[in-house]
Write a protein that holds these residues in place. Structure first.
Motif, PDB file in Angstrom:
ATOM      1  N   UNK A   1       6.144 -36.301 -20.812  1.00  0.00           N
ATOM      2  CA  UNK A   1       7.414 -35.808 -20.313  1.00  0.00           C
ATOM      3  C   UNK A   1       7.798 -34.536 -21.045  1.00  0.00           C
ATOM      4  N   UNK A   2       8.709 -33.782 -20.446  1.00  0.00           N
ATOM      5  CA  UNK A   2       9.125 -32.514 -21.029  1.00  0.00           C
ATOM      6  C   UNK A   2      10.044 -32.740 -22.228  1.00  0.00           C
ATOM      7  N   UNK A   3      10.052 -31.751 -23.125  1.00  0.00           N
ATOM      8  CA  UNK A   3      10.976 -31.776 -24.252  1.00  0.00           C
ATOM      9  C   UNK A   3      12.311 -31.210 -23.790  1.00  0.00           C
ATOM     10  N   UNK A   4      13.373 -31.944 -24.046  1.00  0.00           N
ATOM     11  CA  UNK A   4      14.714 -31.472 -23.712  1.00  0.00           C
ATOM     12  C   UNK A   4      15.200 -30.576 -24.850  1.00  0.00           C
ATOM     13  N   UNK A   5      15.521 -29.323 -24.525  1.00  0.00           N
ATOM     14  CA  UNK A   5      15.872 -28.380 -25.587  1.00  0.00           C
ATOM     15  C   UNK A   5      17.191 -27.671 -25.314  1.00  0.00           C
ATOM     16  N   UNK A   6      17.794 -27.184 -26.397  1.00  0.00           N
ATOM     17  CA  UNK A   6      18.998 -26.360 -26.346  1.00  0.00           C
ATOM     18  C   UNK A   6      18.677 -25.025 -27.001  1.00  0.00           C
TER      19      UNK A   6
ATOM     20  N   UNK B   1       4.062 -32.461 -30.756  1.00  0.00           N
ATOM     21  CA  UNK B   1       3.314 -33.355 -31.647  1.00  0.00           C
ATOM     22  C   UNK B   1       4.251 -34.043 -32.631  1.00  0.00           C
ATOM     23  N   UNK B   2       5.208 -33.295 -33.153  1.00  0.00           N
ATOM     24  CA  UNK B   2       6.149 -33.855 -34.114  1.00  0.00           C
ATOM     25  C   UNK B   2       7.031 -34.922 -33.483  1.00  0.00           C
ATOM     26  N   UNK B   3       7.547 -34.627 -32.294  1.00  0.00           N
ATOM     27  CA  UNK B   3       8.438 -35.564 -31.610  1.00  0.00           C
ATOM     28  C   UNK B   3       7.690 -36.816 -31.179  1.00  0.00           C
ATOM     29  N   UNK B   4       6.490 -36.635 -30.637  1.00  0.00           N
ATOM     30  CA  UNK B   4       5.728 -37.790 -30.169  1.00  0.00           C
ATOM     31  C   UNK B   4       5.257 -38.657 -31.326  1.00  0.00           C
ATOM     32  N   UNK B   5       5.003 -38.043 -32.471  1.00  0.00           N
ATOM     33  CA  UNK B   5       4.607 -38.815 -33.646  1.00  0.00           C
ATOM     34  C   UNK B   5       5.728 -39.758 -34.060  1.00  0.00           C
ATOM     35  N   UNK B   6       6.969 -39.308 -33.895  1.00  0.00           N
ATOM     36  CA  UNK B   6       8.117 -40.134 -34.253  1.00  0.00           C
ATOM     37  C   UNK B   6       8.418 -41.184 -33.194  1.00  0.00           C
ATOM     38  N   UNK B   7       8.182 -40.826 -31.917  1.00  0.00           N
ATOM     39  CA  UNK B   7       8.616 -41.694 -30.832  1.00  0.00           C
ATOM     40  C   UNK B   7       7.553 -42.677 -30.362  1.00  0.00           C
ATOM     41  N   UNK B   8       6.290 -42.339 -30.520  1.00  0.00           N
ATOM     42  CA  UNK B   8       5.239 -43.175 -29.964  1.00  0.00           C
ATOM     43  C   UNK B   8       4.620 -44.087 -31.015  1.00  0.00           C
ATOM     44  N   UNK B   9       4.121 -45.247 -30.588  1.00  0.00           N
ATOM     45  CA  UNK B   9       3.407 -46.118 -31.519  1.00  0.00           C
ATOM     46  C   UNK B   9       2.078 -45.499 -31.921  1.00  0.00           C
ATOM     47  N   UNK B  10       1.440 -46.063 -32.913  1.00  0.00           N
ATOM     48  CA  UNK B  10       0.177 -45.540 -33.411  1.00  0.00           C
ATOM     49  C   UNK B  10      -1.024 -46.207 -32.752  1.00  0.00           C
ATOM     50  N   UNK B  11      -0.767 -47.053 -31.761  1.00  0.00           N
ATOM     51  CA  UNK B  11      -1.854 -47.803 -31.146  1.00  0.00           C
ATOM     52  C   UNK B  11      -1.525 -48.110 -29.690  1.00  0.00           C
TER      53      UNK B  11
ATOM     54  N   UNK C   1      -3.313 -40.992 -20.670  1.00  0.00           N
ATOM     55  CA  UNK C   1      -2.713 -39.746 -21.152  1.00  0.00           C
ATOM     56  C   UNK C   1      -1.216 -39.897 -21.413  1.00  0.00           C
ATOM     57  N   UNK C   2      -0.580 -40.813 -20.715  1.00  0.00           N
ATOM     58  CA  UNK C   2       0.850 -41.036 -20.925  1.00  0.00           C
ATOM     59  C   UNK C   2       1.140 -41.641 -22.294  1.00  0.00           C
ATOM     60  N   UNK C   3       0.179 -42.396 -22.832  1.00  0.00           N
ATOM     61  CA  UNK C   3       0.419 -43.080 -24.107  1.00  0.00           C
ATOM     62  C   UNK C   3      -0.289 -42.423 -25.287  1.00  0.00           C
ATOM     63  N   UNK C   4      -1.333 -41.648 -25.022  1.00  0.00           N
ATOM     64  CA  UNK C   4      -2.043 -40.977 -26.111  1.00  0.00           C
ATOM     65  C   UNK C   4      -1.208 -39.809 -26.641  1.00  0.00           C
ATOM     66  N   UNK C   5      -1.223 -39.556 -27.951  1.00  0.00           N
ATOM     67  CA  UNK C   5      -0.426 -38.464 -28.528  1.00  0.00           C
ATOM     68  C   UNK C   5      -0.867 -37.100 -28.010  1.00  0.00           C
TER      69      UNK C   5
END
Length: 236
Positions: A3-8, A117-127, A178-182
């Motif tokens: 999904x897209x990153x929501x930015x300001x 990469x930074x956001x997905x690392x925080x939001x997604x599981x590692x497995x 691809x939806x779940x992989x970082x």
């Protein structure tokens, strides 16, 4: 596709803000939630807005960008400025990136990919948990080198793991994976395969030499499809 990153976007200089907005609109990974030319108005309204990333100038009246960033510590930060001397301070508050003006689209795109990469690392599981040929399994992303569509049943996917491990994921598509992989760690390179960037040793125009050894103890070669080349190169 992730999904897209929501930015300001925040910059007190209207011409600079207009140019930044134009560049961001050309980056498909970004969704612009709001645009501000006043940092105090931004701070007043930002709590009501759903966003993940703030791209902002440093030199602004009333309150500078460094101070603004410290007031939104849970958000990703990319600084834009005409001055290089703020770089150390920017990274001391964990900014994702620091861009000097005039901005270039290619440099901004790299910063956005770092943010993803930074956001997905925080939001997604590692497995990932999935049905496999060995039953229900937990597969850690860091162990995956290559995912290939099964020759026996295209609905299944063969996963090559570190230390020569192998496992078959049952009835799952590459799009779903691809939806779940970082993002930034894995990329689809043709219609049948997803590769981990860490498995790439060399690459040419249409072929990847991997760190994986084939049955003849030679590096496994993977084709880069024309339709997937730009995605592959984006994080190289």
């Amino acid at each position: 596709m992730t999904s897209k990153i929501k930015c300001i976007l925040l910059d007190d200089e209207l011409l600079g803000l207009k140019y930044l907005k134009m560049l961001c609109e050309q980056i498909q990974e970004l969704e612009i939630v709001a645009v501000f030319d006043n940092p105090l108005v931004f701070l007043e309204q930002q709590k009501q807005l759903n966003y993940q990333l703030l791209i902002l100038d440093i030199n602004m009246p009333q309150i500078d960008g460094l101070s603004v960033a410290q007031l939104v510590p849970t958000k990703g930060i990319i600084f834009t400025t005409a001055y290089k001397e703020y770089a150390v301070e920017a990274f001391e508050i964990d900014a994702i990136d620091y861009l000097t003006k005039p901005l270039r689209k290619d440099r901004l795109l790299k910063a956005v990919h770092k943010a993803m990469r930074s956001i997905e690392k925080e939001e997604k599981p590692l497995f990932i948990t999935s049905n496999t040929n060995k039953g229900k399994a937990v597969i850690y992303f860091e162990d995956i080198l290559l995912i290939t569509t099964s020759e026996d049943d295209p609905r299944d996917k063969e996963v090559l793991l570190i230390n020569d491990g192998r496992i078959t994921l049952k009835n799952i598509s590459l799009d779903k994976l691809l939806e779940v992989l970082p993002h930034g760690l894995f990329v689809r390179v043709n219609k049948r395969e997803i590769i981990a960037y860490k498995a790439v040793q060399f690459f040419s125009y249409d072929e990847i030499t991997t760190t994986i050894l084939d049955v003849n103890n030679k590096p496994l070669l993977v084709t880069i499809g024309a339709a997937f080349k730009s995605d592959f190169l984006a994080n190289m």
